[in-house]
Every structure is written in C-alpha cells, then in structure tokens.
Enzyme design. Structure first.
Site, PDB file in Angstrom:
ATOM      1  N   PRO A 145       0.825  -1.208   0.000  1.00  0.00           N
ATOM      2  CA  PRO A 145       0.000   0.000   0.000  1.00  0.00           C
ATOM      3  C   PRO A 145       0.864   1.265   0.000  1.00  0.00           C
ATOM      4  O   PRO A 145       1.910   1.317   0.648  1.00  0.00           O
ATOM      5  CB  PRO A 145      -0.837  -0.108   1.273  1.00  0.00           C
ATOM      6  CG  PRO A 145      -0.286  -1.240   2.057  1.00  0.00           C
ATOM      7  CD  PRO A 145       0.572  -2.070   1.158  1.00  0.00           C
ATOM      8  N   GLY A 153       3.766   3.344   5.279  1.00  0.00           N
ATOM      9  CA  GLY A 153       4.835   2.946   6.197  1.00  0.00           C
ATOM     10  C   GLY A 153       5.491   1.633   5.836  1.00  0.00           C
ATOM     11  O   GLY A 153       6.290   1.094   6.597  1.00  0.00           O
ATOM     12  N   LEU A 154       5.158   1.099   4.643  1.00  0.00           N
ATOM     13  CA  LEU A 154       5.757  -0.175   4.232  1.00  0.00           C
ATOM     14  C   LEU A 154       6.772   0.003   3.094  1.00  0.00           C
ATOM     15  O   LEU A 154       7.142  -0.961   2.422  1.00  0.00           O
ATOM     16  CB  LEU A 154       4.666  -1.178   3.811  1.00  0.00           C
ATOM     17  CG  LEU A 154       3.667  -1.584   4.897  1.00  0.00           C
ATOM     18  CD1 LEU A 154       2.717  -2.657   4.372  1.00  0.00           C
ATOM     19  CD2 LEU A 154       4.359  -2.095   6.161  1.00  0.00           C
ATOM     20  N   GLY A 155       7.219   1.229   2.888  1.00  0.00           N
ATOM     21  CA  GLY A 155       8.327   1.458   1.952  1.00  0.00           C
ATOM     22  C   GLY A 155       7.973   1.235   0.492  1.00  0.00           C
ATOM     23  O   GLY A 155       8.813   0.785  -0.290  1.00  0.00           O
ATOM     24  N   SER A 156       6.740   1.582   0.118  1.00  0.00           N
ATOM     25  CA  SER A 156       6.307   1.362  -1.258  1.00  0.00           C
ATOM     26  C   SER A 156       7.128   2.185  -2.265  1.00  0.00           C
ATOM     27  O   SER A 156       7.563   1.676  -3.288  1.00  0.00           O
ATOM     28  CB  SER A 156       4.808   1.656  -1.332  1.00  0.00           C
ATOM     29  OG  SER A 156       4.469   2.373  -2.444  1.00  0.00           O
ATOM     30  N   SER A 157       7.377   3.463  -1.947  1.00  0.00           N
ATOM     31  CA  SER A 157       8.091   4.293  -2.925  1.00  0.00           C
ATOM     32  C   SER A 157       9.530   3.810  -3.091  1.00  0.00           C
ATOM     33  O   SER A 157      10.043   3.756  -4.214  1.00  0.00           O
ATOM     34  CB  SER A 157       8.052   5.770  -2.523  1.00  0.00           C
ATOM     35  OG  SER A 157       8.561   5.939  -1.227  1.00  0.00           O
ATOM     36  N   ALA A 158      10.179   3.422  -2.004  1.00  0.00           N
ATOM     37  CA  ALA A 158      11.558   2.929  -2.105  1.00  0.00           C
ATOM     38  C   ALA A 158      11.595   1.674  -2.972  1.00  0.00           C
ATOM     39  O   ALA A 158      12.475   1.512  -3.829  1.00  0.00           O
ATOM     40  CB  ALA A 158      12.132   2.628  -0.720  1.00  0.00           C
ATOM     41  N   ALA A 159      10.629   0.770  -2.776  1.00  0.00           N
ATOM     42  CA  ALA A 159      10.608  -0.477  -3.552  1.00  0.00           C
ATOM     43  C   ALA A 159      10.423  -0.182  -5.036  1.00  0.00           C
ATOM     44  O   ALA A 159      11.082  -0.794  -5.885  1.00  0.00           O
ATOM     45  CB  ALA A 159       9.490  -1.396  -3.034  1.00  0.00           C
ATOM     46  N   ASP A 191      14.964   2.976   4.064  1.00  0.00           N
ATOM     47  CA  ASP A 191      14.028   2.288   3.158  1.00  0.00           C
ATOM     48  C   ASP A 191      14.716   1.732   1.924  1.00  0.00           C
ATOM     49  O   ASP A 191      14.487   0.589   1.524  1.00  0.00           O
ATOM     50  CB  ASP A 191      12.958   3.271   2.655  1.00  0.00           C
ATOM     51  CG  ASP A 191      11.892   3.537   3.686  1.00  0.00           C
ATOM     52  OD1 ASP A 191      12.187   3.445   4.879  1.00  0.00           O
ATOM     53  OD2 ASP A 191      10.753   3.840   3.276  1.00  0.00           O
TER      54      ASP A 191
HETATM   55  O1  PMV Z   1       6.625   5.916   6.055  1.00  0.00           O
HETATM   56  P1  PMV Z   1       7.892   5.662   5.318  1.00  0.00           P
HETATM   57  O2  PMV Z   1       7.994   4.245   4.808  1.00  0.00           O
HETATM   58  O3  PMV Z   1       8.116   6.686   4.231  1.00  0.00           O
HETATM   59  O4  PMV Z   1       9.094   5.808   6.365  1.00  0.00           O
HETATM   60  C1  PMV Z   1       9.503   7.056   6.853  1.00  0.00           C
HETATM   61  C2  PMV Z   1      10.581   6.861   7.877  1.00  0.00           C
HETATM   62  C3  PMV Z   1      11.155   8.134   8.481  1.00  0.00           C
HETATM   63  O5  PMV Z   1      12.149   7.741   9.423  1.00  0.00           O
HETATM   64  C4  PMV Z   1      10.095   8.921   9.216  1.00  0.00           C
HETATM   65  C5  PMV Z   1      11.801   9.033   7.423  1.00  0.00           C
HETATM   66  C6  PMV Z   1      13.036   8.417   6.795  1.00  0.00           C
HETATM   67  O6  PMV Z   1      13.326   8.780   5.638  1.00  0.00           O
HETATM   68  O7  PMV Z   1      13.749   7.639   7.433  1.00  0.00           O
END
Ligand code: PMV
Length: 330
Positions: free
Chosen positions: A112, A116-122, A164
């Site tokens: 999703p 908070g599960l790192g979708s954009s990084a993946a 991420d």
């Molecule tokens: O919600 P996410 O998956 O974009 O994670 C953000 C994590 C933070 O520590 C708040 C920011 C970061 O870039 O580390």
C-alpha cells in the site's frame, strides 16, 4: 522488456530518530513492487501504475512535463508522487548511461502506498534495476540502494534516510545509522503481523512536525536519543533471538513515537488490539499519521483481533524477505 522486483519493509525500530543520526532497524518483507521497463525509440517516458491502494493510471511525458493527463480517476498527488519517483529513477539510469533514453515503465505493487511499508523505495529500487538491465547494465544492489536514496532525497526535499532504500535493495534485516548501512546476519524467524487502516501519512509533513517539536521542547530531543538507545538494545535482542524482549522494546518504541506526535487513533487502536490478543509487542511502522502497524505474534490471535478492530481495513502476515532487489525476467 526487463522485469525486476523489490520488497517493502517494516521498521522493527528507529523510524524518525534515524533522521537525526540514530540507528534504525528496518526489515524487508515479502510484499513486492514489480517494475517492467521497455526501452523506447524516443526519449519519452510512459508510466503505467497499479498499486494495491490505487485503481491504476497511465501517464506519458518528456523531460518531466506531463503531456497527457491521468487516464484513470486517481487522486492527483498520488500520480505526481509516483511520477516523481519514476522520473528520478530514470534520471539515475540516464546518469549511468550518460545518454537520454526513453522507457515505458509499468509498476505493479502489492505494497500500500504511503502506509509505512516502503512502497516508494521499492518502486524506485526495482525501476532502477529493471531499466539499467534493459539497456545491458547490471548495477550492484549497493549502487542501486545509493542511487535510489538520491531519488528519495530529492523527491522528499532532503527529508529521507537511507533506511528504506538500503533495506529494499539488500533484503533481510538491516541496520542504518547515517550513511553507515549494514546487513544484519542471522536473524530469528520474525512473525510479523501487519494491520493497515487504509490511510496514508504524509512523510514530509510528519518529519517536519517532529523537527519542530524537537526544536521547541527538550523532552523531544531526549525522546529521539532514547529511541536510539532502545534500538541498540533491540539489536542485541535480535541477535540473541529473544522475541519477547524484541516485543517489549517495540512497545516502548511505539510509546516514544506517540510522544513525538506521529501516532493516530487508528494506529493506537490496532496496536492495542494486537497487544490485548497476546502479541509480544506492536508499534506503528514508518512515518505514522495513518497507515500500518506491525505486531510480533506467531499465533493467529493478532490477525483475528485486527479483523474485528474498528479502523483496521486489512491485515496480513508478512514474512521477512531474505532477497532484496531481484530480476524476474532478464
Ligand atoms: O513511512 P515511510 O515508509 O516513508 O518511512 C519514513 C521513515 C522516516 O524515518 C520517518 C523518514 C526516513 O526517511 O527515514
């Protein structure tokens, strides 16, 4: 056409504090973004995306200027975000090649977006791998991680840690402290259960919020340092395979994140539902504000409790992904 995939992640410990140089331990999970890249004869970029949390859209442009609007009914910021990340990834590929090639890029993700599960990084990691392989170049996962970080850094206006992107490129459990990124070797089986409230937090806004609280109140500065201490204790528990201690520390970490103002009612409800169901521990994962929680529970009890928790839209078990970015179709 070349196809690559990369995993999403949960934060076992340390989000937000990692932005201030404290260590964090993200863990890759078996939920992947899959990117298909096909080289074009022109210099245009066409992005087609289908994410778990959007209906899908298609956009075509040259040099960052969108020439066709979204073909599907998708909120504009989501299109902009996805295009921004893919644009950045293709920019990195052009930098490697030192040539302005065009690609048709298709994204399919079961992570999703913005939860908070790192979708954009993946997506960025898989896009860099697929597009470079498509033009005959094979980058190391470390270089992909580094280039993907540059993309996140630019798109998120400098408010991104390496956590991420390194985790998604390398897989497994990793430790990130500033620019120092390492894989954590032998980890016990981590019985992650995810609860998702169907929403998303704005990472940039939440990071800026913590920055302002930290600049105004001494307690928040100490809270960030306390998260760092907790992560160091947590790393030892991870290496010892002490799941009970990991759970306890996850609970503390959630409390400290709440103190920094990044939890929400739905995240708190899901955290408490799993704790009351007997989870070893639970916390929000990622930027917060909405999105996902992660609980540690080898039994089905937390998943069942989440199904009956108001505010929880879906729940699933997430195994640690030992493999990071990988080619699916060369
Ligand atoms: O919600 P996410 O998956 O974009 O994670 C953000 C994590 C933070 O520590 C708040 C920011 C970061 O870039 O580390």
């Amino acid at each position: 056409m070349t196809v690559a995939s990369a995993p999403g992640k949960v934060y076992l410990f340390g989000e937000h504090a990692v932005v201030y140089g404290e260590p964090a331990v993200p863990c890759a999970i078996e939920r992947r973004a899959t990117v298909r890249a096909t080289k074009r004869d022109d210099e245009r970029i066409r992005v087609q995306a289908n994410d778990l949390s959007i209906n899908g859209f298609s956009v075509e442009y040259t040099e960052g200027a969108t020439e066709e609007s979204a073909e599907f009914d998708v909120p504009h910021p989501l299109v902009e975000a996805a295009v921004g990340y893919v644009d950045g990834a293709i920019e990195q590929v052009r930098d490697v090649l030192d040539a302005s090639v065009g690609f048709t890029v298709t994204i399919e993700s079961d992570i999703p977006l913005g939860a908070g599960l790192g979708s954009s990084a993946a997506v960025v990691v898989a896009a860099i791998d697929a597009a470079t392989r498509e033009v005959g170049i094979e980058l190391s996962p470390e270089e992909i991680a580094d280039r993907a970080y540059q993309v996140e850094y630019d798109v998120q206006d400098g408010q991104a840690s390496r956590a991420d992107t390194f985790c998604s490129a390398m897989g497994g459990a990793v430790r990130v402290e500033g620019d120092d990124c390492q894989q954590i070797g032998d980890t016990p089986r981590l019985p992650f259960v995810i609860g998702y409230d169907g929403g998303a937090g704005d990472t940039g806004e939440l990071v800026a919020g913590v920055r302002s609280v930290r600049e105004t109140y001494g307690f928040a500065d100490e809270t960030v340092s306390s998260i760092g201490d907790l992560v160091r204790t947590g790393e030892a528990a991870l290496l010892d395979g002490d799941l009970q201690e990991l759970g306890r520390l996850m609970n503390f970490n959630h409390g400290l994140l709440s103190a920094l103002g990044v939890s929400s009612r739905s995240l708190d409800s899901m955290v408490w539902a799993t704790r009351e169901a007997g989870a070893m521990g639970a916390k929000l994962t990622g930027a917060g504000g909405g999105g996902c929680i992660v609980a540690l529970d080898p039994s089905p009890a937390s998943g069942t409790a989440l199904q009956y928790t108001p505010g929880c839209e879906s729940t699933f078990r997430a195994e640690l992904a030992h493999e990071g970015v990988r080619v699916e179709q060369p």
